[in-house]
Design a protein around this motif. Structure first.
Motif, short mmCIF file in Angstrom:
data_model
loop_
_atom_site.label_atom_id
_atom_site.label_comp_id
_atom_site.label_asym_id
_atom_site.label_seq_id
_atom_site.Cartn_x
_atom_site.Cartn_y
_atom_site.Cartn_z
N GLU A 173 0.82 -1.21 0.00
CA GLU A 173 0.00 0.00 0.00
C GLU A 173 0.86 1.26 0.00
OE1 GLU A 173 -3.61 1.91 -0.34
OE2 GLU A 173 -3.18 -0.24 -0.40
N TRP A 212 -4.48 -1.15 -10.29
CA TRP A 212 -3.68 -2.03 -9.42
C TRP A 212 -4.03 -3.48 -9.72
CZ3 TRP A 212 0.11 -0.93 -5.80
CH2 TRP A 212 0.48 -1.96 -4.93
N SER A 213 -3.11 -4.19 -10.34
CA SER A 213 -3.31 -5.60 -10.66
C SER A 213 -2.28 -6.41 -9.89
CB SER A 213 -3.15 -5.83 -12.17
OG SER A 213 -3.19 -7.20 -12.48
N LYS A 231 2.09 2.28 -3.52
CA LYS A 231 1.08 3.02 -4.26
C LYS A 231 1.08 4.50 -3.86
CE LYS A 231 -2.90 0.99 -4.25
NZ LYS A 231 -4.23 0.54 -3.78
N LEU A 242 -6.11 -10.25 -8.48
CA LEU A 242 -6.92 -9.19 -7.88
C LEU A 242 -6.75 -7.91 -8.68
CD1 LEU A 242 -8.52 -7.79 -5.50
CD2 LEU A 242 -6.28 -7.38 -4.46
N GLN A 269 -7.92 -3.85 -8.68
CA GLN A 269 -8.55 -2.67 -8.07
C GLN A 269 -8.17 -1.46 -8.91
OE1 GLN A 269 -6.67 -2.90 -4.20
NE2 GLN A 269 -8.51 -3.78 -3.28
N HIS A 270 -9.12 -0.59 -9.16
CA HIS A 270 -8.75 0.60 -9.92
C HIS A 270 -9.66 1.77 -9.58
CE1 HIS A 270 -11.95 1.23 -12.97
NE2 HIS A 270 -12.17 -0.06 -12.84
N THR A 271 -9.10 2.95 -9.80
CA THR A 271 -9.86 4.20 -9.63
C THR A 271 -9.73 5.03 -10.89
OG1 THR A 271 -7.94 5.22 -8.56
CG2 THR A 271 -9.61 4.26 -7.11
#
Length: 487
Positions: free
Chosen positions: A340, A408-409, A343, A473, A475-477
């Protein structure tokens, strides 16, 4: 008496170790620093630069780096190649890019090829002295004297390289031209007058993109004058109703598209990844076998790069043993570093140059069972580096959320996979590279590419041993569609 920055003994020791060709390269690299000493030998030139306070210890390191005498860096100057590269990435180079490019060309040419170049150049400079054993750098100097070659005048050499079928070298020149053009464009101030301020609010970070039909009409003003937009406005025509602007794609036009940082602590995928993202148009920075401290420092250095300002995106690929929430790098203490936090180094508050631009992370984690992990505290970053980045001032009037524009992969697989086949690449990364290299798949958005990646990993798991199955997994914005190709 003028203060010298480099001890004369160092200059003497280095000069004694260099051969004639290396001396010629160094003199060529320094040619712009002392134009009045164009005919001086290396010792005279370096001593003069030293007395004029134009030669520093770092500058001397750079010169050895440019002529690839990494042994002298270590033995005489007590430094390493990686340290010089890190310094060049964050500070102004002593050597102009043009001269560094010419030296790089010189090292990539065979003697017969230089002879062919000399023959071709007779058409452009018939009276130029063409000695049989003349080096490429000597040819360049002669062409400079005739004003046929210079930092912004490389068409002639490019044409000659094309004629001797050295397409690899023509590409290097073309890349140099693109980067020089981008540098000059971004160095120009941007002025906004009252009229432009009254136009619709188009973000400078995310300008409108091509969605089918380009509007090249002039905008009519009330006083009858017309204005041609600095950037063409692209429009899409709806089936009914007025024409509307379409701005749902991230800008991907810069050259390079961005910096791609690859940290492979396992060592099986770096070459494949480096080739893939370089072919996509990224400036690839590849590191292998880093420990945790080196990984953190590398991340911090890349996050500070001003080059992000001129690029449209950023990519980070990490391959390491770890836990689901952290990476261990090459350390055997398993102290770990939280994913984390990685990032956060590149969010808008920490890296303002990437505000509004897509930031992609691809993580291959080889999960070590908890009973094999040592119970030690998480790594603490020395000094105030992390704090300084977090406190960097973002641009004024930020309206984009700090956590936006992140993709985020993360793929997890048991670390026992490495024990069974220590040299095989990650199936996840191998599929990703194949998809990005496929010209048809590459036209898809990154979300569609990842959907295809999901499908392939799922099919792999259908027949794989449970210990060899991958868990993926995403996750993205992201706020817009993203295509990893110029748009």
């Amino acid at each position: 008496m003028t203060r010298c920055q480099v001890p004369a003994v160092l200059i003497h020791q280095i000069e004694e170790e260099l051969d004639k060709e290396e001396e010629e390269m160094m003199v060529f690299l320094c040619r712009d620093l002392a134009p009045d000493l164009a005919t001086a030998d290396l010792r005279e030139l370096l001593l003069a630069l030293n007395e004029r306070e134009k030669l520093s210890f770092l500058g001397l390191c750079e010169l050895l780096y440019r002529v690839k005498r990494f042994d002298l860096l270590r033995r005489i100057l007590k430094t390493e190649k990686a340290a010089v590269e890190a310094n060049l990435a964050r500070s102004v180079s002593l050597v102009p890019d043009y001269r560094a490019l010419m030296v790089e060309m010189n090292e990539n040419l065979e003697k017969e090829e230089v002879g062919s170049l000399a023959f071709l150049l007779r058409d452009y400079a018939p009276r130029m002295k063409m000695a049989k054993d003349k080096s490429f750098l000597a040819l360049v100097i002669d062409l400079e004297k005739l004003n046929l070659v210079g930092p912004d005048q490389l068409d002639l050499i490019e044409s000659c390289f094309r004629n001797i079928h050295r397409i690899d070298l023509t590409r290097k020149i073309q890349k140099y031209k693109r980067e020089a053009l981008m540098s000059s464009v971004h160095s120009q101030p941007v002025y906004v007058n009252a009229l432009q301020a009254s136009l619709p609010n188009l973000s400078l970070i995310d300008p409108p993109y091509n969605s089918g039909i380009q509007n090249t009409h002039r905008l009519k003003l009330q006083n009858g004058q017309s204005l041609i937009p600095a950037e063409p406005v692209h429009m899409s025509i709806q089936e009914s109703g007025p024409v509307s602007q379409k701005v749902d794609q991230y800008r991907m036009q810069s050259q390079p598209l961005g910096i791609c940082l690859i940290i492979d602590c396992i060592g099986n995928d770096a070459d494949m990844l480096e080739e893939t993202f370089r072919d996509l148009g990224y400036d690839v920075r590849c590191h292998r076998y880093l420990n945790t401290n080196a990984t953190v420092q590398t991340l911090l250095e890349v996050a500070r790069l001003q080059k992000h300002r001129n690029c449209d995106s950023f990519i980070c690929v990490l391959v390491s043993r770890g836990s689901p929430q952290s990476i261990f790098c090459t350390d055997h203490t398993f102290s770990g570093f939280p994913l984390e936090q990685i990032k956060k180094y590149f969010t808008a508050d920490s890296c303002p140059e990437l505000l509004g631009k897509p930031k992609l992370f691809f993580i291959q984690s080889y999960i070590v069972p908890e009973n094999e992990q040592e119970c030690t505290s998480l790594l603490e970053v020395d000094g105030n580096d992390e704090k300084n980045i977090a406190n960097a001032k973002p641009p004024c009037k930020v309206t984009i959320p700090q956590e936006a524009d992140i993709f985020w992969s993360q793929c997890k697989v048991d670390a026992s996979t490495l024990e069974k086949s220590g040299t095989s690449s990650s199936y996840y990364l191998r599929c990703l590279a194949e998809l990005l290299r496929n010209p048809h798949k590459r036209r898809l958005s990154i979300l569609d590419i990842h959907t295809e990646l999901n499908r392939r990993v799922y099919e792999w798991n259908q027949t794989a041993d449970p210990s060899q199955q991958y868990s993926l997994l995403l996750q993205h914005t992201l706020r817009k569609k993203l295509f990893l190709s110029p748009t």
